[in-house]
Write an enzyme that holds these catalytic residues in place. Structure first.
Site, PDB file in Angstrom:
ATOM      1  N   ARG A   1       0.848  -1.074   0.122  1.00 61.25           N
ATOM      2  CA  ARG A   1      -0.023  -0.052   0.043  1.00 61.25           C
ATOM      3  C   ARG A   1       0.697   1.314   0.089  1.00 61.25           C
ATOM      4  O   ARG A   1       2.077   1.130   0.129  1.00 61.25           O
ATOM      5  CB  ARG A   1      -0.977   0.077   1.204  1.00 61.25           C
ATOM      6  CG  ARG A   1      -0.708  -0.562   2.384  1.00 61.25           C
ATOM      7  CD  ARG A   1       0.480   0.005   3.366  1.00 61.25           C
ATOM      8  NE  ARG A   1       0.111   1.275   3.289  1.00 61.25           N
ATOM      9  CZ  ARG A   1       1.181   2.263   3.730  1.00 61.25           C
ATOM     10  NH1 ARG A   1       2.295   1.808   3.898  1.00 61.25           N
ATOM     11  NH2 ARG A   1       1.080   3.485   3.910  1.00 61.25           N
ATOM     12  N   GLY A   2       0.244   2.238  -0.234  1.00 56.15           N
ATOM     13  CA  GLY A   2       0.991   3.564  -0.511  1.00 56.15           C
ATOM     14  C   GLY A   2       1.363   3.690  -1.926  1.00 56.15           C
ATOM     15  O   GLY A   2       1.458   3.165  -2.875  1.00 56.15           O
ATOM     16  N   ALA A   3       0.681   5.287  -2.236  1.00 47.20           N
ATOM     17  CA  ALA A   3       0.533   5.370  -3.636  1.00 47.20           C
ATOM     18  C   ALA A   3       1.966   4.990  -4.589  1.00 47.20           C
ATOM     19  O   ALA A   3       1.783   4.280  -5.632  1.00 47.20           O
ATOM     20  CB  ALA A   3       0.105   6.691  -3.982  1.00 47.20           C
TER      21      ALA A   3
ATOM     22  N   ARG B   1      -7.101  -0.268  -7.027  1.00 50.11           N
ATOM     23  CA  ARG B   1      -7.535   0.808  -6.057  1.00 50.11           C
ATOM     24  C   ARG B   1      -7.760   2.123  -6.880  1.00 50.11           C
ATOM     25  O   ARG B   1      -6.520   2.408  -7.475  1.00 50.11           O
ATOM     26  CB  ARG B   1      -6.023   0.823  -5.188  1.00 50.11           C
ATOM     27  CG  ARG B   1      -5.506  -0.245  -4.421  1.00 50.11           C
ATOM     28  CD  ARG B   1      -6.332  -0.467  -3.250  1.00 50.11           C
ATOM     29  NE  ARG B   1      -6.671   0.458  -2.285  1.00 50.11           N
ATOM     30  CZ  ARG B   1      -5.795   0.647  -1.210  1.00 50.11           C
ATOM     31  NH1 ARG B   1      -4.782   0.267  -1.177  1.00 50.11           N
ATOM     32  NH2 ARG B   1      -6.145   1.656  -0.457  1.00 50.11           N
TER      33      ARG B   1
ATOM     34  N   GLN C   1      -2.260   1.992  10.201  1.00 48.58           N
ATOM     35  CA  GLN C   1      -0.758   2.019   9.315  1.00 48.58           C
ATOM     36  C   GLN C   1       0.124   2.809  10.235  1.00 48.58           C
ATOM     37  O   GLN C   1       0.961   2.550  10.242  1.00 48.58           O
ATOM     38  CB  GLN C   1      -0.986   2.734   8.083  1.00 48.58           C
ATOM     39  CG  GLN C   1      -1.914   2.040   6.976  1.00 48.58           C
ATOM     40  CD  GLN C   1      -3.250   2.424   7.213  1.00 48.58           C
ATOM     41  OE1 GLN C   1      -4.029   2.848   7.948  1.00 48.58           O
ATOM     42  NE2 GLN C   1      -3.978   2.208   6.033  1.00 48.58           N
TER      43      GLN C   1
ATOM     44  N   ASP D   1      -2.203  10.532  -1.751  1.00 49.03           N
ATOM     45  CA  ASP D   1      -2.675   9.444  -2.751  1.00 49.03           C
ATOM     46  C   ASP D   1      -2.857  10.323  -3.996  1.00 49.03           C
ATOM     47  O   ASP D   1      -2.753   9.536  -5.208  1.00 49.03           O
ATOM     48  CB  ASP D   1      -3.715   8.717  -2.329  1.00 49.03           C
ATOM     49  CG  ASP D   1      -3.015   7.487  -1.302  1.00 49.03           C
ATOM     50  OD1 ASP D   1      -2.866   6.246  -1.723  1.00 49.03           O
ATOM     51  OD2 ASP D   1      -3.034   8.120  -0.108  1.00 49.03           O
TER      52      ASP D   1
ATOM     53  N   ASN E   1      -5.910  11.599   0.623  1.00 46.69           N
ATOM     54  CA  ASN E   1      -5.145  11.007   1.561  1.00 46.69           C
ATOM     55  C   ASN E   1      -5.827  10.057   2.590  1.00 46.69           C
ATOM     56  O   ASN E   1      -7.106  10.111   2.469  1.00 46.69           O
ATOM     57  CB  ASN E   1      -3.976  11.841   2.389  1.00 46.69           C
ATOM     58  CG  ASN E   1      -2.874  11.067   2.747  1.00 46.69           C
ATOM     59  OD1 ASN E   1      -2.206  10.256   2.254  1.00 46.69           O
ATOM     60  ND2 ASN E   1      -2.417  11.380   3.973  1.00 46.69           N
TER      61      ASN E   1
END
EC number: 5.3.1.23
Length: 346
Positions: free
Chosen positions: A48-50, A91, A196, A237, A247
Protein backbone atom coordinates in the site's frame (compact mmCIF):
# COMPACT_ATOMS: atom_id res chain seq x y z
CA UNK A 1 17.95 -6.85 -13.42
CA UNK A 2 17.33 -6.97 -9.69
CA UNK A 3 16.09 -4.65 -6.95
CA UNK A 4 15.74 -5.15 -3.20
CA UNK A 5 14.36 -2.69 -0.63
CA UNK A 6 12.39 -2.90 2.61
CA UNK A 7 9.13 -2.84 0.64
CA UNK A 8 9.80 -5.02 -2.38
CA UNK A 9 12.23 -7.27 -4.19
CA UNK A 10 12.36 -7.84 -7.93
CA UNK A 11 14.37 -10.99 -8.63
CA UNK A 12 14.00 -10.86 -12.39
CA UNK A 13 11.37 -13.61 -12.27
CA UNK A 14 9.02 -12.58 -9.49
CA UNK A 15 7.97 -9.64 -7.32
CA UNK A 16 8.35 -10.32 -3.61
CA UNK A 17 6.46 -7.95 -1.31
CA UNK A 18 6.69 -7.59 2.44
CA UNK A 19 3.20 -8.33 3.75
CA UNK A 20 2.23 -5.03 5.33
CA UNK A 21 -0.91 -6.58 6.80
CA UNK A 22 1.26 -8.61 9.20
CA UNK A 23 3.68 -5.90 10.41
CA UNK A 24 4.79 -5.36 13.19
CA UNK A 25 4.04 -8.76 14.70
CA UNK A 26 5.43 -10.83 11.83
CA UNK A 27 7.72 -10.09 8.90
CA UNK A 28 6.37 -12.27 6.10
CA UNK A 29 6.66 -11.97 2.34
CA UNK A 30 4.29 -12.63 -0.54
CA UNK A 31 5.68 -13.88 -3.84
CA UNK A 32 3.93 -12.71 -7.02
CA UNK A 33 4.76 -14.64 -10.18
CA UNK A 34 1.89 -13.38 -12.34
CA UNK A 35 0.20 -10.05 -13.00
CA UNK A 36 -3.00 -11.31 -11.41
CA UNK A 37 -1.12 -12.16 -8.22
CA UNK A 38 0.28 -8.62 -8.17
CA UNK A 39 -3.26 -7.27 -8.64
CA UNK A 40 -4.50 -9.31 -5.68
CA UNK A 41 -1.59 -8.09 -3.55
CA UNK A 42 -2.46 -4.47 -4.35
CA UNK A 43 -6.20 -4.97 -3.82
CA UNK A 44 -5.71 -6.81 -0.52
CA UNK A 45 -3.18 -4.24 0.76
CA UNK A 46 -0.22 -6.56 0.97
CA UNK A 47 1.43 -3.50 -0.55
CA UNK A 48 0.00 0.00 0.00
CA UNK A 49 1.05 3.61 -0.41
CA UNK A 50 0.62 5.34 -3.76
CA UNK A 51 4.25 5.20 -5.00
CA UNK A 52 4.70 1.59 -3.86
CA UNK A 53 1.47 0.61 -5.60
CA UNK A 54 2.64 2.30 -8.80
CA UNK A 55 6.00 0.52 -8.84
CA UNK A 56 4.37 -2.82 -7.99
CA UNK A 57 1.92 -2.37 -10.85
CA UNK A 58 4.82 -1.65 -13.22
CA UNK A 59 6.47 -4.95 -12.30
CA UNK A 60 3.06 -6.62 -12.57
CA UNK A 61 2.86 -5.25 -16.10
CA UNK A 62 6.21 -6.92 -16.87
CA UNK A 63 4.95 -10.25 -15.55
CA UNK A 64 1.81 -9.82 -17.62
CA UNK A 65 3.89 -9.14 -20.73
CA UNK A 66 5.68 -12.44 -20.26
CA UNK A 67 2.37 -14.26 -19.84
CA UNK A 68 0.71 -12.58 -22.82
CA UNK A 69 3.69 -12.64 -25.18
CA UNK A 70 3.00 -13.35 -28.85
CA UNK A 71 5.22 -12.75 -31.88
CA UNK A 72 2.82 -10.28 -33.54
CA UNK A 73 3.40 -6.81 -32.03
CA UNK A 74 -0.10 -5.42 -32.63
CA UNK A 75 -1.69 -8.54 -31.15
CA UNK A 76 0.65 -8.25 -28.16
CA UNK A 77 -0.33 -4.61 -27.57
CA UNK A 78 -3.98 -5.65 -27.65
CA UNK A 79 -3.45 -8.45 -25.12
CA UNK A 80 -1.61 -6.05 -22.82
CA UNK A 81 -4.74 -3.91 -22.55
CA UNK A 82 -6.25 -6.68 -20.45
CA UNK A 83 -3.21 -6.73 -18.15
CA UNK A 84 -3.43 -2.99 -17.66
CA UNK A 85 -7.16 -3.14 -16.94
CA UNK A 86 -6.80 -5.85 -14.29
CA UNK A 87 -4.04 -3.93 -12.50
CA UNK A 88 -5.82 -0.57 -12.83
CA UNK A 89 -9.02 -1.88 -11.25
CA UNK A 90 -7.38 -2.63 -7.90
CA UNK A 91 -7.32 0.76 -6.08
CA UNK A 92 -9.20 3.73 -7.60
CA UNK A 93 -7.87 6.65 -5.55
CA UNK A 94 -4.06 6.42 -5.83
CA UNK A 95 -3.13 8.21 -9.05
CA UNK A 96 0.41 6.74 -9.12
CA UNK A 97 -1.15 3.42 -10.10
CA UNK A 98 -2.55 4.87 -13.31
CA UNK A 99 0.54 7.01 -13.89
CA UNK A 100 2.82 3.96 -13.77
CA UNK A 101 0.56 1.82 -15.96
CA UNK A 102 0.18 4.60 -18.52
CA UNK A 103 3.94 5.03 -18.59
CA UNK A 104 4.44 1.30 -19.15
CA UNK A 105 1.83 1.25 -21.93
CA UNK A 106 3.32 4.33 -23.58
CA UNK A 107 6.77 2.72 -23.46
CA UNK A 108 5.40 -0.42 -25.07
CA UNK A 109 3.81 1.49 -27.93
CA UNK A 110 6.80 3.76 -28.39
CA UNK A 111 9.20 0.80 -28.64
CA UNK A 112 7.11 -0.40 -31.56
CA UNK A 113 8.54 -3.86 -32.21
CA UNK A 114 8.41 -7.31 -30.67
CA UNK A 115 12.13 -8.05 -30.65
CA UNK A 116 13.57 -7.18 -27.22
CA UNK A 117 10.27 -5.84 -25.88
CA UNK A 118 10.23 -7.93 -22.69
CA UNK A 119 13.68 -6.72 -21.68
CA UNK A 120 12.71 -3.15 -22.53
CA UNK A 121 9.59 -3.27 -20.35
CA UNK A 122 11.54 -4.73 -17.45
CA UNK A 123 14.07 -1.92 -17.76
CA UNK A 124 11.27 0.66 -17.72
CA UNK A 125 9.76 -0.84 -14.56
CA UNK A 126 13.19 -0.73 -12.95
CA UNK A 127 13.50 2.91 -13.97
CA UNK A 128 10.17 3.70 -12.29
CA UNK A 129 11.35 2.02 -9.08
CA UNK A 130 14.81 3.61 -9.02
CA UNK A 131 13.45 7.04 -9.90
CA UNK A 132 11.02 6.79 -6.98
CA UNK A 133 13.90 6.39 -4.54
CA UNK A 134 15.73 9.40 -5.95
CA UNK A 135 12.52 11.45 -5.99
CA UNK A 136 11.86 10.63 -2.34
CA UNK A 137 15.36 11.68 -1.34
CA UNK A 138 14.88 14.98 -3.17
CA UNK A 139 11.55 15.51 -1.39
CA UNK A 140 13.38 14.81 1.85
CA UNK A 141 16.07 17.40 1.15
CA UNK A 142 13.56 20.14 0.31
CA UNK A 143 11.26 19.27 3.18
CA UNK A 144 14.01 19.07 5.79
CA UNK A 145 14.63 22.78 5.34
CA UNK A 146 11.14 23.42 6.75
CA UNK A 147 11.94 21.69 10.05
CA UNK A 148 13.92 23.24 12.89
CA UNK A 149 16.22 21.46 15.29
CA UNK A 150 14.11 20.18 18.17
CA UNK A 151 10.80 20.08 16.27
CA UNK A 152 8.16 17.44 16.96
CA UNK A 153 6.26 16.34 13.86
CA UNK A 154 2.82 14.72 13.79
CA UNK A 155 2.35 12.09 11.09
CA UNK A 156 -0.79 10.37 9.85
CA UNK A 157 -0.93 6.93 8.21
CA UNK A 158 2.38 5.70 6.78
CA UNK A 159 4.18 7.68 4.10
CA UNK A 160 7.55 6.10 4.69
CA UNK A 161 9.77 3.53 3.02
CA UNK A 162 6.92 1.02 3.21
CA UNK A 163 4.61 3.31 1.21
CA UNK A 164 7.20 3.85 -1.51
CA UNK A 165 9.96 1.84 -3.15
CA UNK A 166 12.27 3.17 -0.43
CA UNK A 167 13.01 6.15 1.88
CA UNK A 168 9.49 7.59 1.91
CA UNK A 169 7.81 10.94 1.30
CA UNK A 170 6.60 12.34 4.64
CA UNK A 171 8.99 10.13 6.60
CA UNK A 172 11.64 10.90 4.00
CA UNK A 173 11.48 14.53 5.12
CA UNK A 174 11.97 13.43 8.72
CA UNK A 175 14.81 11.08 7.76
CA UNK A 176 16.56 13.84 5.82
CA UNK A 177 16.26 16.26 8.73
CA UNK A 178 17.73 13.68 11.10
CA UNK A 179 20.54 12.99 8.62
CA UNK A 180 21.29 16.74 8.70
CA UNK A 181 21.89 16.40 12.43
CA UNK A 182 18.60 17.89 13.60
CA UNK A 183 16.96 16.39 16.66
CA UNK A 184 13.46 15.56 15.42
CA UNK A 185 10.76 13.79 17.39
CA UNK A 186 7.68 12.20 15.86
CA UNK A 187 4.15 11.78 17.17
CA UNK A 188 2.57 9.05 15.04
CA UNK A 189 -1.20 8.73 15.24
CA UNK A 190 -2.50 5.19 15.02
CA UNK A 191 -4.66 5.81 11.90
CA UNK A 192 -7.78 3.74 12.36
CA UNK A 193 -9.20 1.56 11.02
CA UNK A 194 -6.17 -0.07 9.34
CA UNK A 195 -3.66 1.19 11.92
CA UNK A 196 -0.93 2.12 9.45
CA UNK A 197 0.49 4.61 11.95
CA UNK A 198 0.61 2.19 14.86
CA UNK A 199 1.70 -0.84 12.85
CA UNK A 200 3.91 0.61 10.12
CA UNK A 201 5.13 4.13 10.93
CA UNK A 202 6.07 3.31 14.52
CA UNK A 203 7.80 0.10 13.38
CA UNK A 204 9.69 1.84 10.60
CA UNK A 205 10.89 4.77 12.71
CA UNK A 206 11.95 2.52 15.57
CA UNK A 207 14.03 0.48 13.11
CA UNK A 208 15.78 3.72 12.12
CA UNK A 209 16.30 4.80 15.72
CA UNK A 210 14.13 7.92 15.30
CA UNK A 211 12.32 9.14 18.44
CA UNK A 212 8.64 8.21 17.97
CA UNK A 213 5.64 8.44 20.29
CA UNK A 214 2.40 6.66 19.39
CA UNK A 215 -0.94 8.36 20.05
CA UNK A 216 -4.51 7.38 19.27
CA UNK A 217 -6.28 9.39 16.58
CA UNK A 218 -8.43 11.29 19.06
CA UNK A 219 -5.37 12.61 20.91
CA UNK A 220 -3.96 14.74 18.09
CA UNK A 221 -6.01 17.88 18.86
CA UNK A 222 -5.16 17.83 22.55
CA UNK A 223 -1.48 17.22 21.73
CA UNK A 224 -1.55 20.34 19.56
CA UNK A 225 -3.27 22.39 22.25
CA UNK A 226 -0.62 21.35 24.77
CA UNK A 227 2.08 22.67 22.42
CA UNK A 228 3.59 19.27 21.74
CA UNK A 229 3.37 19.53 17.93
CA UNK A 230 5.40 21.93 15.77
CA UNK A 231 4.42 20.67 12.31
CA UNK A 232 2.28 18.10 10.55
CA UNK A 233 3.63 16.18 7.55
CA UNK A 234 1.52 13.71 5.57
CA UNK A 235 1.76 11.98 2.22
CA UNK A 236 -0.84 11.97 -0.54
CA UNK A 237 -2.58 9.53 -2.83
CA UNK A 238 -3.69 12.21 -5.26
CA UNK A 239 -3.31 15.99 -5.45
CA UNK A 240 -5.85 17.82 -7.61
CA UNK A 241 -4.96 20.76 -9.84
CA UNK A 242 -6.30 23.23 -7.27
CA UNK A 243 -4.23 21.74 -4.42
CA UNK A 244 -6.94 19.62 -2.80
CA UNK A 245 -5.32 16.50 -1.34
CA UNK A 246 -6.74 12.98 -1.19
CA UNK A 247 -5.01 10.99 1.51
CA UNK A 248 -5.76 8.37 4.15
CA UNK A 249 -9.04 8.86 5.97
CA UNK A 250 -8.52 11.17 8.94
CA UNK A 251 -6.10 13.50 7.15
CA UNK A 252 -8.79 16.17 6.79
CA UNK A 253 -9.48 16.07 10.52
CA UNK A 254 -5.79 16.54 11.32
CA UNK A 255 -5.55 19.44 8.84
CA UNK A 256 -8.52 21.23 10.41
CA UNK A 257 -6.97 20.83 13.86
CA UNK A 258 -3.61 22.11 12.63
CA UNK A 259 -5.29 25.18 11.13
CA UNK A 260 -7.12 25.85 14.41
CA UNK A 261 -3.84 25.74 16.36
CA UNK A 262 -1.69 27.65 13.87
CA UNK A 263 0.51 24.66 13.07
CA UNK A 264 1.91 24.26 9.53
CA UNK A 265 0.37 21.37 7.61
CA UNK A 266 2.69 20.02 4.91
CA UNK A 267 1.98 17.47 2.19
CA UNK A 268 4.98 15.52 0.85
CA UNK A 269 4.29 14.03 -2.57
CA UNK A 270 6.09 13.35 -5.87
CA UNK A 271 4.89 15.12 -9.00
CA UNK A 272 3.56 11.74 -10.19
CA UNK A 273 0.90 12.11 -7.47
CA UNK A 274 -0.22 15.49 -8.81
CA UNK A 275 -3.10 15.05 -11.24
CA UNK A 276 -3.68 18.22 -13.25
CA UNK A 277 -6.52 16.46 -15.08
CA UNK A 278 -8.46 16.37 -11.81
CA UNK A 279 -9.67 19.91 -11.19
CA UNK A 280 -10.68 19.64 -7.53
CA UNK A 281 -10.97 17.10 -4.76
CA UNK A 282 -14.64 16.65 -5.61
CA UNK A 283 -13.54 14.84 -8.78
CA UNK A 284 -11.39 12.27 -6.96
CA UNK A 285 -13.00 8.82 -6.59
CA UNK A 286 -12.94 7.71 -2.96
CA UNK A 287 -12.51 3.99 -2.37
CA UNK A 288 -14.75 2.35 0.21
CA UNK A 289 -13.48 -0.80 1.87
CA UNK A 290 -15.08 -3.76 3.61
CA UNK A 291 -16.96 -3.16 6.86
CA UNK A 292 -14.92 -5.71 8.81
CA UNK A 293 -11.98 -3.29 8.86
CA UNK A 294 -14.10 -1.19 11.25
CA UNK A 295 -16.02 -3.88 13.12
CA UNK A 296 -12.92 -5.97 13.78
CA UNK A 297 -9.50 -5.11 15.19
CA UNK A 298 -6.59 -7.52 15.32
CA UNK A 299 -8.88 -10.27 14.08
CA UNK A 300 -11.34 -9.78 16.94
CA UNK A 301 -14.86 -8.41 16.59
CA UNK A 302 -15.34 -5.14 18.49
CA UNK A 303 -18.81 -4.07 17.28
CA UNK A 304 -22.31 -5.58 17.41
CA UNK A 305 -23.38 -8.02 14.70
CA UNK A 306 -25.28 -6.31 11.91
CA UNK A 307 -24.27 -2.73 12.71
CA UNK A 308 -24.12 -0.47 9.65
CA UNK A 309 -20.64 0.73 8.68
CA UNK A 310 -19.31 3.63 6.58
CA UNK A 311 -15.67 2.95 5.69
CA UNK A 312 -14.12 5.35 3.15
CA UNK A 313 -10.41 4.63 2.80
CA UNK A 314 -9.57 8.25 1.97
CA UNK A 315 -10.77 11.79 2.51
CA UNK A 316 -10.02 15.09 0.78
CA UNK A 317 -8.25 17.96 2.52
CA UNK A 318 -9.11 21.37 1.06
CA UNK A 319 -6.20 23.29 -0.46
CA UNK A 320 -6.81 26.21 1.91
CA UNK A 321 -5.74 23.98 4.81
CA UNK A 322 -2.42 23.01 3.19
CA UNK A 323 0.55 25.21 4.10
CA UNK A 324 2.77 23.83 1.33
CA UNK A 325 3.26 20.81 -0.91
CA UNK A 326 6.78 19.37 -0.87
CA UNK A 327 7.82 17.79 -4.19
CA UNK A 328 11.07 16.57 -5.73
CA UNK A 329 11.19 19.83 -7.70
CA UNK A 330 10.82 22.08 -4.68
CA UNK A 331 8.29 23.37 -2.16
CA UNK A 332 5.05 24.67 -3.67
CA UNK A 333 3.02 27.35 -1.90
CA UNK A 334 -0.42 28.82 -2.71
CA UNK A 335 -1.94 29.72 -5.08
CA UNK A 336 -1.73 26.02 -5.97
CA UNK A 337 -3.79 26.20 -9.15
CA UNK A 338 -1.13 28.47 -10.60
CA UNK A 339 2.01 27.09 -8.96
CA UNK A 340 1.38 23.36 -9.43
CA UNK A 341 1.18 23.92 -13.19
CA UNK A 342 4.64 25.48 -13.14
CA UNK A 343 6.13 22.18 -11.95
CA UNK A 344 5.21 20.61 -15.28
CA UNK A 345 6.33 23.54 -17.41
CA UNK A 346 9.97 23.33 -16.35
Amino acid sequence: MKLKTMTMEWTGDELILIDQRKIPLVEEYVSCKSYKEVAVAIKDMVVRGAPAIGASAAFGYVLGAREMFVEDFNAFVKKMEEVKEVLANTRPTAVNLFWALNRMEDSLKKYGKIEGILEYLEEEAMNIAKEDIEVNKAIGRYGAELLKDGDTVLTHCNAGALATVDYGTALGVIRAAVEQGKKIKVFADETRPYLQGARLTAWELMKDGIDVTLISDNMSGWSMKLGKINAVIVGADRVAANGDVANKIGTYMVAVLAKRHGIPFYVAAPTSTIDLNTKTGKDIPIEERKHTEVTHCGGKQIAPDGVKVFNPAFDVTDAELVTAIITEKGVVYPPYEENLKKLFEE
